[in-house]
Design an enzyme around this catalytic site. Structure first.
Site, PDB file in Angstrom:
ATOM      1  N   LYS A  10       0.946  -1.227  -0.124  1.00 22.05           N
ATOM      2  CA  LYS A  10      -0.005   0.016   0.053  1.00 22.05           C
ATOM      3  C   LYS A  10       0.888   1.376  -0.111  1.00 22.05           C
ATOM      4  CE  LYS A  10      -3.922  -2.388   2.305  1.00 22.05           C
ATOM      5  NZ  LYS A  10      -4.857  -2.486   3.664  1.00 22.05           N
ATOM      6  N   TYR A  50     -12.445  -3.194  -3.116  1.00 22.59           N
ATOM      7  CA  TYR A  50     -12.900  -3.279  -1.877  1.00 22.59           C
ATOM      8  C   TYR A  50     -14.378  -3.140  -1.983  1.00 22.59           C
ATOM      9  CZ  TYR A  50      -8.238  -1.917  -0.109  1.00 22.59           C
ATOM     10  OH  TYR A  50      -6.913  -2.003   0.399  1.00 22.59           O
ATOM     11  N   PHE A  58     -16.011   2.780   7.141  1.00 23.69           N
ATOM     12  CA  PHE A  58     -14.760   2.889   6.685  1.00 23.69           C
ATOM     13  C   PHE A  58     -14.422   3.028   4.967  1.00 23.69           C
ATOM     14  CE2 PHE A  58     -14.667  -1.531   7.754  1.00 23.69           C
ATOM     15  CZ  PHE A  58     -14.295  -1.880   6.873  1.00 23.69           C
ATOM     16  N   ARG A  86      -0.695 -14.947   4.225  1.00 25.75           N
ATOM     17  CA  ARG A  86      -1.519 -14.114   5.221  1.00 25.75           C
ATOM     18  C   ARG A  86      -0.536 -14.275   6.682  1.00 25.75           C
ATOM     19  NH1 ARG A  86      -5.684 -11.199   4.181  1.00 25.75           N
ATOM     20  NH2 ARG A  86      -6.738 -11.788   6.082  1.00 25.75           N
ATOM     21  N   THR A  92      -4.635  -7.821  10.840  1.00 29.55           N
ATOM     22  CA  THR A  92      -4.759  -6.457  10.262  1.00 29.55           C
ATOM     23  C   THR A  92      -4.634  -5.247  10.881  1.00 29.55           C
ATOM     24  OG1 THR A  92      -6.811  -7.698   9.004  1.00 29.55           O
ATOM     25  CG2 THR A  92      -6.930  -5.209   9.488  1.00 29.55           C
ATOM     26  N   ARG A 103       3.319  -6.677   9.346  1.00 27.31           N
ATOM     27  CA  ARG A 103       2.369  -5.621   9.920  1.00 27.31           C
ATOM     28  C   ARG A 103       2.998  -5.458  11.294  1.00 27.31           C
ATOM     29  NH1 ARG A 103      -3.163  -7.524   7.665  1.00 27.31           N
ATOM     30  NH2 ARG A 103      -3.528  -6.474   5.797  1.00 27.31           N
ATOM     31  N   ASN A 113      -1.985   0.011   7.304  1.00 26.45           N
ATOM     32  CA  ASN A 113      -1.445  -1.209   7.887  1.00 26.45           C
ATOM     33  C   ASN A 113      -0.564  -1.897   6.551  1.00 26.45           C
ATOM     34  OD1 ASN A 113      -3.338  -2.398   5.944  1.00 26.45           O
ATOM     35  ND2 ASN A 113      -4.906  -3.532   7.445  1.00 26.45           N
ATOM     36  N   HIS A 116      -1.709  -5.508   1.744  1.00 28.52           N
ATOM     37  CA  HIS A 116      -2.991  -6.297   1.474  1.00 28.52           C
ATOM     38  C   HIS A 116      -2.507  -7.736   0.844  1.00 28.52           C
ATOM     39  CE1 HIS A 116      -7.249  -7.377   0.063  1.00 28.52           C
ATOM     40  NE2 HIS A 116      -6.360  -7.905  -1.159  1.00 28.52           N
ATOM     41  N   GLU A 127      -8.990 -10.681  -7.561  1.00 26.53           N
ATOM     42  CA  GLU A 127      -8.204  -9.397  -7.228  1.00 26.53           C
ATOM     43  C   GLU A 127      -6.906  -9.424  -8.379  1.00 26.53           C
ATOM     44  OE1 GLU A 127      -8.797  -9.152  -2.626  1.00 26.53           O
ATOM     45  OE2 GLU A 127      -6.920 -10.093  -3.175  1.00 26.53           O
TER      46      GLU A 127
END
Length: 152
Positions: A10, A50, A58, A86, A92, A103, A113, A116, A127
């Site tokens: 991100k 998203y 949010f 993951r 998260t 993270r 964070n 993704h 995706e």
């Protein structure tokens, strides 16, 4: 079972110059980066990406954040890589992410964070299809694969 996962670094990861450190973690685990694209996500694509959060309070902030700067979109391949990635990414909420996860080591708060990663084969397929054309994904055999992964 060999899988592909969508992983996006991100804007906070890119702007803090952490992309190399993060990608190195995946490569050191024997995963293969088979596509990568630096881009600023158009608003429409962010909304599609998203879409599952569209009704949540949010959503607008999420779209604003993800379109606020460059991201590095990638496709990563490996044995059961969705679950592995993951685990490597961590919770998260960075305050709940274990030290040693991406993270846990680099992220600041839930709203920033850093990364993704697809959470299932279905989301990975969706995706990847949003961000990459099939001819942008390399289908290659890395020479060290036999040292890293057992072949059936």
């Amino acid at each position: 079972m060999k899988e592909k996962s969508f992983v996006m670094l991100k804007p906070d990861a890119v702007l803090r110059r952490l992309t190399g450190k993060i990608l190195t973690r995946f490569e050191e685990r024997g995963l293969e980066i088979v596509a990568a694209k630096m881009m600023v996500i158009p608003r429409e694509l962010a909304q599609q990406h998203y879409a599952e959060h569209e009704e949540k309070p949010f959503f607008t902030d999420l779209v604003e954040y993800i379109t606020s700067g460059p991201v590095l979109a990638t496709v990563i391949e490996g044995e059961e890589c969705i679950t592995l990635i993951r685990k490597m990414v961590g919770a998260t909420n960075p305050k709940e992410a274990d030290t040693g996860t991406i993270r846990g080591d680099y992220a600041i708060d839930t709203g920033r964070n850093i990364i993704h990663a697809s959470d299932s084969p279905a989301s990975a397929e969706r995706e990847i299809g949003l961000f990459f054309k099939m001819d942008e994904i390399c289908d290659c055999s890395f020479p060290d694969r036999e040292w890293i992964q057992e072949e059936p």
